[in-house]
Enzyme design. Structure first.
Site, PDB file in Angstrom:
ATOM      1  N   GLY A  57       0.827  -1.198   0.000  1.00 10.77           N
ATOM      2  CA  GLY A  57       0.000   0.000   0.000  1.00 10.77           C
ATOM      3  C   GLY A  57       0.858   1.243   0.000  1.00 10.77           C
ATOM      4  CB  SER A 106      -4.834  11.830   4.911  1.00 10.57           C
ATOM      5  OG  SER A 106      -5.437  11.366   6.110  1.00 10.57           O
ATOM      6  CG  ASN A 129      -7.539  12.935   9.135  1.00 12.91           C
ATOM      7  OD1 ASN A 129      -7.717  13.603   8.127  1.00 12.91           O
ATOM      8  ND2 ASN A 129      -6.821  11.827   9.135  1.00 12.91           N
ATOM      9  CE  LYS A 177      -1.626   9.179  13.251  1.00  8.76           C
ATOM     10  NZ  LYS A 177      -1.058   8.102  12.432  1.00  8.76           N
ATOM     11  N   GLY A 235       1.500   4.400  -0.654  1.00  2.00           N
ATOM     12  CA  GLY A 235       1.091   5.758  -0.965  1.00  2.00           C
ATOM     13  C   GLY A 235       2.179   6.704  -0.493  1.00  2.00           C
ATOM     14  CB  ALA A 236       2.083  10.149   0.822  1.00  3.59           C
ATOM     15  N   GLY A 259       3.964   5.141   2.920  1.00  3.58           N
ATOM     16  CA  GLY A 259       4.692   3.911   2.626  1.00  3.58           C
ATOM     17  C   GLY A 259       5.854   4.126   1.684  1.00  3.58           C
TER      18      GLY A 259
END
Length: 308
Positions: A7, A260, A194, A186, A9-10, A12
């Site tokens: 996966g 995100s 978010n 988190k 994306g940014a 990873g």
């Protein structure tokens, strides 16, 4: 150690790229639109982790049964965890481990259910990443080091080795023996900022405004009541203690971060709201604790992500 990023994306891609730049054997599995430029021209990383151009990295959109990774970094969206771990099951050997570096609550439990607790680790990342162009990632902000921990909370030699490799690669990291506490911490941060960043279409810094922070206070108080009923140990005894930390430490360090979830909504993609505020709503129902603020936020996000 051989690493596979599932996966990519940014986040990873940045983790995999830094590891490859440090000489580690890394395979990225991601969407072809992002992966193809990396395969053909290399990966560019910019921002607070420095400037890097990485050529020695394997990048593909297809998971190959011949891969033999020692460490799998799971960086898919949380709603894809179950499908991803099913695909990864044939690659799991006696010595391999899957580390969730995802948002939300429950990913580590899904991993453990499919591959066994001995092959599961959790991780928390409070660092911002953005894909500037396919094949190019910027590391934008950071509020804490990456935390990695065994599912069973033991401080094992493999945990210490993986964390040492991360640090050597320029990824500031710590080994912890209480990963569930970090995952919930988190989740509090993500659930507070978010979705509201997505709803109001602002960066995190703007959420210190008294009107938006009043909403944050209400949803965090609900989350603390749920955590107490669920017997989850947190780093803060009272909601007000965390809210003070959020306002004066976390928001200032990530004030420029763009949610995100906002990116997902603008691109017409599904969000991770069910694994953030949605968890508080579900646990509230389980324990007969009202969570009207979190429930409203979930409904607003689901409206925004629905087809127009």
């Amino acid at each position: 150690m051989k690493f596979l990023v599932m996966g990519a994306g940014a986040l990873g891609t940045a983790f995999g790229g830094m590891l490859a730049d440090a000489g580690r054997d890394v395979t990225l599995i991601g969407r072809e639109r992002h992966i193809k430029p990396i395969r053909e021209h290399g990966l560019r990383i910019s921002g607070i982790w420095g400037e890097h151009v990485i050529k020695n990295i394997r990048a593909t959109s297809e998971l190959n049964a011949n891969y033999e990774p020692d460490v799998i970094l799971l960086t898919t969206k949380s709603f894809d965890t179950e499908n991803a771990i099913r695909e990864l099951q044939p690659l799991i050997t006696d010595d391999s481990v899957v580390i969730s570096l995802q948002n939300g609550i429950g990913n580590e439990e899904i991993i453990a259910r499919y591959v066994g607790e001995e092959h599961a680790m959790g991780g928390t990342v409070i660092t911002g990443f953005e894909i500037l162009h396919p094949g190019e990632v910027e590391v934008t902000v950071s509020a804490a080091t990456t935390k990695i921990g065994e599912f069973n909370n033991e401080n094992t030699p493999r945990l210490r080795k993986i964390v040492a490799i991360f640090n050597e690669a320029g990824i500031p990291s710590d080994a912890v023996d209480n990963i569930r506490m970090h995952v919930w911490a988190k989740a509090l941060y993500s659930a507070a900022l978010n979705p509201l960043s997505a709803i109001f279409r602002v960066n995190y810094g703007k959420l210190s405004n008294p009107h938006s922070f009043a909403i944050i206070k209400a949803l965090i108080h609900e989350a603390f009541k749920v955590a107490e009923a669920e017997k989850v140990e947190l780093f803060w005894e009272r909601a007000e203690e965390y809210l003070d930390y959020l306002r004066h430490e976390q928001i200032p360090q990530t004030e420029k971060h763009r949610s995100s979830m906002l990116n997902d909504i603008e691109r017409g993609k599904k969000t991770e709201i069910d694994f953030l505020n949605g968890v508080f709503v579900d646990l509230g129902k389980k324990h007969n604790i009202p969570t009207p603020v979190n429930e409203t936020i979930v409904r607003v996000i689901k409206f925004l992500e629905s087809p127009k």
